[in-house]
Write a protein that holds these residues in place. Structure first.
Motif, PDB file in Angstrom:
ATOM      1  N   ALA A 198      31.339 -21.543  11.865  1.00 18.12           N
ATOM      2  CA  ALA A 198      32.664 -22.064  11.973  1.00 18.12           C
ATOM      3  C   ALA A 198      33.053 -21.960  13.512  1.00 18.12           C
ATOM      4  O   ALA A 198      33.908 -21.011  13.991  1.00 18.12           O
ATOM      5  CB  ALA A 198      33.536 -21.397  11.318  1.00 18.12           C
ATOM      6  N   LEU A 199      32.565 -22.789  14.495  1.00 17.29           N
ATOM      7  CA  LEU A 199      32.831 -22.746  16.147  1.00 17.29           C
ATOM      8  C   LEU A 199      34.134 -23.561  16.188  1.00 17.29           C
ATOM      9  O   LEU A 199      34.328 -24.189  15.590  1.00 17.29           O
ATOM     10  CB  LEU A 199      31.791 -23.168  16.657  1.00 17.29           C
ATOM     11  N   PRO A 200      34.965 -22.965  17.361  1.00 15.23           N
ATOM     12  CA  PRO A 200      36.016 -23.543  17.851  1.00 15.23           C
ATOM     13  C   PRO A 200      35.972 -25.005  18.136  1.00 15.23           C
ATOM     14  O   PRO A 200      34.877 -25.672  18.444  1.00 15.23           O
ATOM     15  CB  PRO A 200      36.735 -22.774  18.923  1.00 15.23           C
ATOM     16  N   SER A 201      37.078 -25.893  18.582  1.00 13.41           N
ATOM     17  CA  SER A 201      36.939 -27.153  19.086  1.00 13.41           C
ATOM     18  C   SER A 201      36.051 -27.083  20.343  1.00 13.41           C
ATOM     19  O   SER A 201      36.006 -25.995  21.070  1.00 13.41           O
ATOM     20  CB  SER A 201      38.485 -27.599  19.342  1.00 13.41           C
ATOM     21  N   ALA A 202      35.906 -28.352  20.823  1.00 17.04           N
ATOM     22  CA  ALA A 202      35.174 -28.396  22.126  1.00 17.04           C
ATOM     23  C   ALA A 202      35.997 -27.832  23.282  1.00 17.04           C
ATOM     24  O   ALA A 202      35.627 -27.131  24.126  1.00 17.04           O
ATOM     25  CB  ALA A 202      34.729 -29.717  22.351  1.00 17.04           C
ATOM     26  N   ALA A 203      37.324 -28.161  23.141  1.00 24.99           N
ATOM     27  CA  ALA A 203      38.056 -27.878  24.399  1.00 24.99           C
ATOM     28  C   ALA A 203      38.501 -26.189  24.563  1.00 24.99           C
ATOM     29  O   ALA A 203      38.302 -25.837  25.420  1.00 24.99           O
ATOM     30  CB  ALA A 203      39.482 -28.226  24.150  1.00 24.99           C
ATOM     31  N   ALA A 204      38.369 -25.721  23.239  1.00 26.93           N
ATOM     32  CA  ALA A 204      38.365 -23.992  23.345  1.00 26.93           C
ATOM     33  C   ALA A 204      37.225 -23.615  23.363  1.00 26.93           C
ATOM     34  O   ALA A 204      37.124 -22.349  24.121  1.00 26.93           O
ATOM     35  CB  ALA A 204      38.984 -23.682  21.590  1.00 26.93           C
ATOM     36  N   MET A 205      36.113 -23.996  22.873  1.00 25.66           N
ATOM     37  CA  MET A 205      34.644 -23.696  23.568  1.00 25.66           C
ATOM     38  C   MET A 205      34.463 -23.620  24.868  1.00 25.66           C
ATOM     39  O   MET A 205      33.930 -22.520  25.366  1.00 25.66           O
ATOM     40  CB  MET A 205      33.672 -24.444  22.870  1.00 25.66           C
ATOM     41  N   ARG A 206      34.810 -24.553  25.437  1.00 29.66           N
ATOM     42  CA  ARG A 206      34.896 -24.710  26.828  1.00 29.66           C
ATOM     43  C   ARG A 206      35.441 -23.529  27.807  1.00 29.66           C
ATOM     44  O   ARG A 206      34.920 -22.855  28.767  1.00 29.66           O
ATOM     45  CB  ARG A 206      35.400 -25.824  27.352  1.00 29.66           C
ATOM     46  N   VAL A 207      36.522 -23.190  27.136  1.00 26.87           N
ATOM     47  CA  VAL A 207      37.400 -22.168  27.899  1.00 26.87           C
ATOM     48  C   VAL A 207      36.594 -20.747  27.629  1.00 26.87           C
ATOM     49  O   VAL A 207      36.707 -19.845  28.510  1.00 26.87           O
ATOM     50  CB  VAL A 207      38.919 -22.001  27.241  1.00 26.87           C
ATOM     51  N   HIS A 208      36.047 -20.613  26.223  1.00 32.33           N
ATOM     52  CA  HIS A 208      35.524 -19.300  25.818  1.00 32.33           C
ATOM     53  C   HIS A 208      34.145 -19.187  26.627  1.00 32.33           C
ATOM     54  O   HIS A 208      33.884 -17.932  27.104  1.00 32.33           O
ATOM     55  CB  HIS A 208      35.265 -19.372  24.516  1.00 32.33           C
ATOM     56  N   LEU A 209      33.356 -20.214  26.799  1.00 29.88           N
ATOM     57  CA  LEU A 209      31.953 -20.319  27.329  1.00 29.88           C
ATOM     58  C   LEU A 209      32.227 -19.562  28.809  1.00 29.88           C
ATOM     59  O   LEU A 209      31.265 -19.070  29.336  1.00 29.88           O
ATOM     60  CB  LEU A 209      31.258 -21.322  27.457  1.00 29.88           C
ATOM     61  N   ALA A 210      33.133 -19.984  29.251  1.00 27.19           N
ATOM     62  CA  ALA A 210      33.593 -19.766  30.901  1.00 27.19           C
ATOM     63  C   ALA A 210      33.653 -18.298  31.091  1.00 27.19           C
ATOM     64  O   ALA A 210      33.541 -17.860  32.335  1.00 27.19           O
ATOM     65  CB  ALA A 210      34.710 -20.580  31.276  1.00 27.19           C
ATOM     66  N   GLU A 211      34.019 -17.671  29.835  1.00 24.54           N
ATOM     67  CA  GLU A 211      34.185 -16.076  30.108  1.00 24.54           C
ATOM     68  C   GLU A 211      32.813 -15.382  30.437  1.00 24.54           C
ATOM     69  O   GLU A 211      32.733 -14.331  30.796  1.00 24.54           O
ATOM     70  CB  GLU A 211      34.874 -15.663  28.948  1.00 24.54           C
TER      71      GLU A 211
END
Length: 230
Positions: free
Chosen positions: A13-26
Motif C-alpha cells: 500500500a504505497l502512497p501517491s506518486a506525489a507523496a512518494m516523490r517527497v519521501h524518496l528524496a529523504e
C-alpha cells in the motif's frame, strides 16, 4: 522499451506518486566514502530528472547500490603476508584476536582502493492492484530496497507474493488473455515475447515475435496441464 526479466512481487500500500516523490528524496543515493563497503539510496528514474516517473495505472522509481569489489582471495593473500611478517618480528604467529584485527585492517585498506560496482534497479508500482515489482531475484537486494522504502515513507503495509501464487496467477491471466487479447488481464502490463511453462519435470520455453502467433501451442500446453512459471 526495457523488459523486466527477473522480478520479486510484493503486495504494498504505497502512497501517491506525489507523496512518494517527497519521501524518496529523504534517502538519496550518495557515493560511498573511502571506508564504506557499499552505499545505496534512491536516484532519478533513468534520465528523467525525477525521482518518480508516472505512467497510466502506476509509477516507477529507481534505487541504486554501489558496492566495493574486494576479492576474498586478495584479502587472504595479504593477510597471510602480514601475519608472516609479524611472526618473524615477534617470534611466534599472531593469536586469534590479533589475526582478526589484522584482517580488519587489510579489508579496510583494500576497501579504500577498491573498484566500485554500481547497479540501478527500476521498480514499478501498479496502483489498482497494489503490486510492487522489484526487478531482481535476490532477496537480499529486495530486502534492502524494501527497507529503504519503509525508512523513507515511515510505514508501509507490505507482504511478499509466494512463487506458487505467482505461477497460478500467471496461468490464470494467460488463459484469460488468450480468450480476449488485450483485455487487461495483466493489469497495466502486457505479456512480452517469451513464456516458460512447466508440468512436473517437463518444461517448455516459447520465444516468438508476438505471443499471439503462438496461440495454438499455448492453448494446447495449458489444456494438457502445463502452468506458466515465467
Amino acid at each position: 522499451m526495457k523488459l523486466i526479466k527477473n522480478v520479486l512481487v510484493y503486495k504494498a500500500a504505497l502512497p501517491s506518486a506525489a507523496a512518494m516523490r517527497v519521501h524518496l528524496a529523504e534517502i538519496p543515493f550518495s557515493d560511498p566514502s573511502s571506508l564504506q563497503a557499499q552505499s545505496h539510496g534512491f536516484i532519478d528514474v533513468d534520465r528523467m530528472f525525477d525521482l518518480v516517473s508516472e505512467f497510466d495505472g502506476g509509477y516507477a522509481f529507481s534505487w541504486r547500490i554501489d558496492e566495493k569489489v574486494v576479492p576474498a582471495s586478495a584479502v587472504a593473500a595479504e593477510l597471510k603476508k602480514r601475519c608472516a611478517a609479524i611472526e618473524e618480528d615477534q617470534g611466534h604467529p599472531p593469536g586469534r584476536k590479533q589475526r582478526r584485527d589484522i584482517k580488519d585492517s587489510v579489508v579496510e585498506d583494500f576497501t579504500a582502493r577498491a573498484l566500485i560496482k554500481s547497479t540501478p534497479f527500476v521498480c514499478f508500482y501498479d496502483k489498482a492492484n497494489q503490486y510492487l515489482f522489484v526487478p531482481t531475484t535476490s532477496t537480499s537486494i529486495a530486502d534492502r530496497i524494501i527497507s529503504d522504502i519503509i525508512r523513507a515513507t515511515g510505514s508501509v503495509k507490505m507482504t511478499s507474493i509466494h512463487v506458487s501464487d505467482m505461477k497460478n496467477g500467471l496461468t490464470t491471466r494467460l488463459n484469460g488473455w488468450l480468450e480476449e487479447f488485450d483485455k487487461g488481464h495483466f493489469g497495466s502490463f502486457e505479456p512480452c515475447d517469451s513464456v516458460t511453462l512447466a508440468r512436473g519435470k517437463e518444461t517448455i520455453s516459447i520465444k516468438v515475435e508476438s505471443l499471439e502467433s503462438a496461440e495454438v501451442a499455448l492453448r494446447d500446453a495449458l489444456r494438457s496441464g502445463f502452468t506458466v512459471t515465467a
